[in-house]
Design a protein around this motif. Sequence first.
Motif, PDB file in Angstrom:
ATOM      1  N   LYS A  82       3.001  12.847  -9.165  1.00  9.15           N
ATOM      2  CA  LYS A  82       2.797  11.544  -9.672  1.00  9.15           C
ATOM      3  C   LYS A  82       2.695  11.095  -9.072  1.00  9.15           C
ATOM      4  N   VAL A  83       1.236  10.177 -10.320  1.00  9.50           N
ATOM      5  CA  VAL A  83       0.283   9.889  -9.214  1.00  9.50           C
ATOM      6  C   VAL A  83       0.825   7.734  -9.323  1.00  9.50           C
TER       7      VAL A  83
ATOM      8  N   ASN B  10      -4.273   4.794   1.398  1.00  4.78           N
ATOM      9  CA  ASN B  10      -4.825   6.645   0.725  1.00  4.78           C
ATOM     10  C   ASN B  10      -3.719   6.702  -0.463  1.00  4.78           C
ATOM     11  N   GLY B  11      -3.954   7.468  -1.280  1.00  6.64           N
ATOM     12  CA  GLY B  11      -3.087   8.128  -1.629  1.00  6.64           C
ATOM     13  C   GLY B  11      -1.776   7.335  -2.748  1.00  6.64           C
ATOM     14  N   SER B  12      -1.850   5.751  -2.683  1.00  4.73           N
ATOM     15  CA  SER B  12      -1.339   5.325  -3.400  1.00  4.73           C
ATOM     16  C   SER B  12      -1.775   4.926  -4.753  1.00  4.73           C
TER      17      SER B  12
ATOM     18  N   GLY C 288       1.623   0.675  -3.646  1.00  3.71           N
ATOM     19  CA  GLY C 288       2.523   1.822  -2.974  1.00  3.71           C
ATOM     20  C   GLY C 288       3.113   2.954  -3.951  1.00  3.71           C
ATOM     21  N   GLN C 289       2.874   4.010  -3.356  1.00  2.00           N
ATOM     22  CA  GLN C 289       2.687   4.865  -4.004  1.00  2.00           C
ATOM     23  C   GLN C 289       3.013   5.080  -6.039  1.00  2.00           C
TER      24      GLN C 289
ATOM     25  N   VAL D  71       3.804 -10.085   3.552  1.00  6.14           N
ATOM     26  CA  VAL D  71       3.887  -8.637   3.035  1.00  6.14           C
ATOM     27  C   VAL D  71       2.315  -8.107   3.252  1.00  6.14           C
ATOM     28  N   CYS D  72       1.563  -8.336   3.649  1.00  4.84           N
ATOM     29  CA  CYS D  72       0.375  -7.340   4.455  1.00  4.84           C
ATOM     30  C   CYS D  72       0.877  -6.721   5.534  1.00  4.84           C
ATOM     31  N   GLU D  73       2.052  -7.063   5.953  1.00 10.20           N
ATOM     32  CA  GLU D  73       2.067  -6.026   7.285  1.00 10.20           C
ATOM     33  C   GLU D  73       2.877  -5.167   6.784  1.00 10.20           C
ATOM     34  N   GLN D  74       4.207  -5.369   5.975  1.00 15.94           N
ATOM     35  CA  GLN D  74       5.052  -4.389   5.140  1.00 15.94           C
ATOM     36  C   GLN D  74       4.584  -3.545   4.914  1.00 15.94           C
ATOM     37  N   LEU D  75       3.195  -3.941   3.829  1.00 23.33           N
ATOM     38  CA  LEU D  75       2.133  -2.547   3.096  1.00 23.33           C
ATOM     39  C   LEU D  75       1.687  -1.530   3.704  1.00 23.33           C
ATOM     40  N   GLY D  76       1.557  -2.437   5.996  1.00 29.36           N
ATOM     41  CA  GLY D  76       0.839  -1.305   6.938  1.00 29.36           C
ATOM     42  C   GLY D  76      -0.737  -1.784   6.728  1.00 29.36           C
ATOM     43  N   PHE D  77      -0.990  -3.427   5.994  1.00 30.10           N
ATOM     44  CA  PHE D  77      -2.765  -3.558   6.241  1.00 30.10           C
ATOM     45  C   PHE D  77      -2.696  -4.383   7.525  1.00 30.10           C
ATOM     46  N   VAL D  78      -3.400  -4.612   7.825  1.00 33.92           N
ATOM     47  CA  VAL D  78      -4.155  -5.801   8.820  1.00 33.92           C
ATOM     48  C   VAL D  78      -4.496  -6.733   8.596  1.00 33.92           C
TER      49      VAL D  78
END
Length: 264
Positions: free
Chosen positions: A22-23, A43-45, A202-203, A220-227
């Motif tokens: 599932k993409v 990547n891959g989201s 996300g996924q 939200v930004c940090e929670q999703l792994g962005f800087v």
Amino acid sequence: MNRQLILSRVSVAFAVGEDVHKVVTDVNLTIERGEWLVLIGQNGSGKSTLAKVLCGLCPISSGEVERFGTKVQMVFQNPEAQIVGETVYEDVCFGMENRAVDPEKMPERARIALEKVGMSHLLHQPVTTLSGGQKQLLGIAGCLAVEADAIVFDECTAMLDPASRQLVLHVAQELKEQGKTLIWITQWMEELAYGDRVVALGQGEVVFSGAARAFFYEGVCEQLGFVPPYAVQVAHRLQEKGMQLAGRPLTPDELSIAVGDLWQ
């Protein structure tokens, strides 16, 4: 504004051997006419797959896509992937030829499209001599020549130098002012400030939809792994030291104004 593109519980899945990958999963998304939507995700989201769905380049496994007669075109990450003609004029005309545009109308439509991206003076320039930024502008001109109502930019600034990035962003701003709908896919957090709304994947699922200020200042930004961009990082540090900045700045200019207001 009114609704221009609607995705209702859209899913995309591919067979991988005996398994199903599932993409995109149950995505609900409404894009308004004239909106600048920024689409982000690791990547891959699934963001590039979703972009292709919007353009009609990727079939969906379930759900519904409504375009209301909207013509959607895409500008690709690699400018070389979208160039066909040997000259600027030939390349702009390629899309029109595929859509059976009257040959007598092509020169004027090509000229107008190139004029909107600042390249009308390069009409007969070989595409091999263009810079990366100019090649992306050529891709945008091709979208305009076929009278696209909405344009998907699939990380189109990822391979550009800072000056070329700003050039492409400037043209995008002008298209926004002219009423075009923009779906802007990016990994550059600084570019979120240009959009009306940010949608994060996300996924394969929508995990955030809202304003850029909420994305950066509500964790939200940090929670999703962005800087966060540098201006936002500085604003956070100042707030941690007890300085109350007005307006939640996103850009260096906004930060400068907010800091200046502290001393008035």
